[in-house]
Motif scaffolding. Structure first.
Motif, PDB file in Angstrom:
ATOM      1  N   HIS A 181       0.800  -1.176  -0.022  1.00 45.41           N
ATOM      2  CA  HIS A 181       0.087  -0.047   0.108  1.00 45.41           C
ATOM      3  C   HIS A 181       1.028   1.285  -0.101  1.00 45.41           C
ATOM      4  O   HIS A 181       1.825   1.348   0.634  1.00 45.41           O
ATOM      5  N   THR A 182       0.334   2.280  -0.722  1.00 48.86           N
ATOM      6  CA  THR A 182       1.071   3.554  -0.630  1.00 48.86           C
ATOM      7  C   THR A 182      -0.124   4.630  -0.173  1.00 48.86           C
ATOM      8  O   THR A 182      -0.974   4.365   0.084  1.00 48.86           O
ATOM      9  N   ASP A 183       0.256   5.789  -0.080  1.00 52.70           N
ATOM     10  CA  ASP A 183      -0.480   6.904   0.412  1.00 52.70           C
ATOM     11  C   ASP A 183      -1.867   7.244  -0.324  1.00 52.70           C
ATOM     12  O   ASP A 183      -1.939   6.994  -1.353  1.00 52.70           O
ATOM     13  N   GLU A 197      -1.314  21.895  -2.130  1.00 49.36           N
ATOM     14  CA  GLU A 197      -1.683  20.674  -2.759  1.00 49.36           C
ATOM     15  C   GLU A 197      -0.973  20.209  -3.859  1.00 49.36           C
ATOM     16  O   GLU A 197      -0.605  19.120  -3.946  1.00 49.36           O
ATOM     17  N   ALA A 198      -0.200  21.176  -4.376  1.00 46.98           N
ATOM     18  CA  ALA A 198       0.874  20.673  -5.267  1.00 46.98           C
ATOM     19  C   ALA A 198       2.170  20.025  -4.708  1.00 46.98           C
ATOM     20  O   ALA A 198       2.447  18.847  -5.174  1.00 46.98           O
ATOM     21  N   GLN A 203       4.613  14.778  -3.171  1.00 51.74           N
ATOM     22  CA  GLN A 203       4.993  13.956  -2.064  1.00 51.74           C
ATOM     23  C   GLN A 203       4.290  12.280  -2.375  1.00 51.74           C
ATOM     24  O   GLN A 203       4.998  11.534  -2.166  1.00 51.74           O
ATOM     25  N   CYS A 204       3.024  12.384  -2.534  1.00 48.78           N
ATOM     26  CA  CYS A 204       2.540  11.408  -3.251  1.00 48.78           C
ATOM     27  C   CYS A 204       3.244  10.489  -4.251  1.00 48.78           C
ATOM     28  O   CYS A 204       3.397   9.254  -4.217  1.00 48.78           O
ATOM     29  N   ALA A 205       3.546  11.170  -5.228  1.00 50.19           N
ATOM     30  CA  ALA A 205       4.142  10.689  -6.426  1.00 50.19           C
ATOM     31  C   ALA A 205       5.498  10.291  -5.956  1.00 50.19           C
ATOM     32  O   ALA A 205       6.169   8.982  -6.359  1.00 50.19           O
ATOM     33  N   ALA A 244       0.393  12.904 -12.141  1.00 50.59           N
ATOM     34  CA  ALA A 244       1.734  12.468 -11.585  1.00 50.59           C
ATOM     35  C   ALA A 244       1.878  11.039 -11.184  1.00 50.59           C
ATOM     36  O   ALA A 244       3.180  10.352 -11.390  1.00 50.59           O
ATOM     37  N   ILE A 245       0.884  10.516 -10.815  1.00 53.88           N
ATOM     38  CA  ILE A 245       0.874   9.003 -10.494  1.00 53.88           C
ATOM     39  C   ILE A 245       1.064   8.338 -11.836  1.00 53.88           C
ATOM     40  O   ILE A 245       1.975   7.361 -11.829  1.00 53.88           O
TER      41      ILE A 245
END
Length: 459
Positions: A181-183, A197-198, A203-205, A244-245
């Protein structure tokens, strides 16, 4: 006719209810509701209560309750041919027609539809296809699936593992080893409140990239995600998240499964969430809105890229070793055909966009100043209100206080409106039928305001 008390007794003695505190229910500490009918956005129970279902069952009833066109299609199909299997090239007019109707509405690069019965079995199918795909390509180590915390993808063994919610793991020996699992793209619950947000998207990517590197890119087969997180809190992604993902997934040749069980067929004001957010999936999961839950049916929509490999695999290995007895069941397929026709005829997708925007703005206008309301978010005809103890510090309530459940209970008791207390947080969710009118939206918003204020006054 059976008396209500007799039926309620049989219910407690014989019926194993899903997602239910079993002991409390069996002892009568939790009330049961026996539903007898429905029309539009309303359901009725055996006690004569008329309830505005602001969650469409379980995000299901896109066209609303009581559409005789679908019921008639089911009856006619049952009279003509109640069942035949879909193995070895067999089909029915309903199943073949529905497959074409789905692909006519799906993103252009999608190729074929495999039919099941539920979102859970569709995602089980998807994982098997991903593993088969990589074996055909002689990449036997490329098998891990990355999901996201708070995602919901079913409650089977693999699908329950993909689901990132504790309730679906506890004491079931899940998640299985093939799932990591990831964020979650849940900006309101970010650890660092100073992040824009950016920055949060980056950070998520970055964290996804680091996870793939840690696991080994040659071992990661696919990433699965809902365009909008559903059961995990009804959370639309931050701007730029999916772009980004996908850049990370493309870098490592990792397949993308878009779980559109909730978002497919209009809920976001677009036919598909993939279209809505510029997602180019390799596989799309569909269910719920495919028949508006008038009959059980799901699907795995496979892209051209994946289909070509599946074809090559069966040329080498023989018939693909996957199938369900009820795949493409003709009664369910007939319901799907009638449902998709109604979605078009009733302009359901446009209504979801327009009435959904009105609904979400009305919630913000009515609820933003209430002391315990920390976040109001949504997209299309989906919305969530999240409750906090303190807005400025974003301090959450003690889970034991069950504030979200208190609000959902007050909503039902005071106004006869059904909202959903979402798991792992004090969150009230809404996902009404897509035929919702502005007047019905106003009813939900007024009821929500009354319920939240009544709970806030007690805290």
């Amino acid at each position: 006719m059976l008396q209500n008390d007799q039926l309620a007794e049989w219910d407690r003695e014989n019926f194993f209810h899903p997602s239910t505190p079993l002991g409390q229910f069996a002892r009568g500490e939790l009330s049961n509701r026996i539903v007898t009918g429905g029309k539009g956005v309303y359901i009725e129970d055996r006690e004569g209560n008329k309830l505005l279902d602001a969650f469409a069952g379980l995000y299901c009833v896109n066209i609303g309750y009581g559409r005789t066109e679908v019921a008639d299609a089911i009856a006619e199909q049952a009279k003509e041919l109640a069942y035949y299997h879909a193995y070895v090239g067999h089909g029915t007019e309903a199943s073949i027609t529905l497959a074409k109707m789905i692909l006519d509405r799906a993103p252009d690069h999608m190729s074929k539809v495999y039919f099941g019965l539920s979102g859970s079995d569709a995602n089980e199918t998807n994982i098997k296809l991903v593993w088969y795909y990589n074996n055909v390509l002689d990449r036997p180590k490329k098998k891990k699936i990355i999901s996201r915390w708070r995602g919901y993808h079913g409650s089977g063994l693999m699908t329950g593992s993909l689901t990132g919610l504790e309730l679906f793991h506890n004491k079931f020996d899940l998640p299985l080893d093939q799932v990591v699992h990831t964020d979650a793209p849940y900006y309101f619950r970010r650890d660092d409140l100073s992040l824009s947000e950016a920055d949060f998207v980056k950070q998520c990517a970055d964290n996804l990239d680091a996870l793939i590197q840690k696991e080994g890119p040659d071992t990661v087969a696919a990433f699965i995600g809902e365009p909008v997180l559903g059961t995990g809190g009804i959370v639309p992604p931050p701007a730029g998240y999916w772009e980004a993902i996908q850049a990370v997934l493309n870098k490592y040749d990792i397949l993308l499964i878009a779980d559109e069980v909730v978002t497919g067929f209009g809920r976001l004001g677009s036919m598909f969430g993939s279209e809505h957010y510029g997602i180019k999936p390799d596989i799309i999961t569909i269910a719920k809105g495919l028949t508006s839950a008038y009959a059980p049916l799901s699907g795995s929509i496979v892209s051209d890229k994946v289909w070509k490999v599946l074809e090559a695999g069966t040329d080498k290995l023989g018939a693909i070793g996957h199938g369900w007895t009820y795949s493409a069941h003709p009664i369910s397929a007939a319901a799907g055909v009638a449902n998709l026709k109604l979605i078009d005829e009733l302009n359901i997708v446009s209504n979801a966009k327009e009435t959904g925007a009105y609904f979400n703005q009305s919630l913000k206008d009515a609820l933003s100043d209430i002391s315990i309301v920390g976040d109001i978010r949504g997209e299309g005809i989906m919305a969530a209100v999240e409750f906090v103890k303190d807005k400025d510090s974003r301090t959450f309530f003690d889970p034991a206080d069950k504030v979200g459940y208190q609000v959902a209970g007050a909503l039902l008791e005071r106004s006869k409106v059904i909202g959903r207390a979402m798991p792992q947080g004090d969150i009230l969710g809404f996902a009404p039928p897509l035929c919702l009118t502005r007047e019905e939206s106003d009813t939900i918003v007024a009821a929500a305001k009354d319920a939240i204020e009544s709970v806030a006054a007690k805290l």
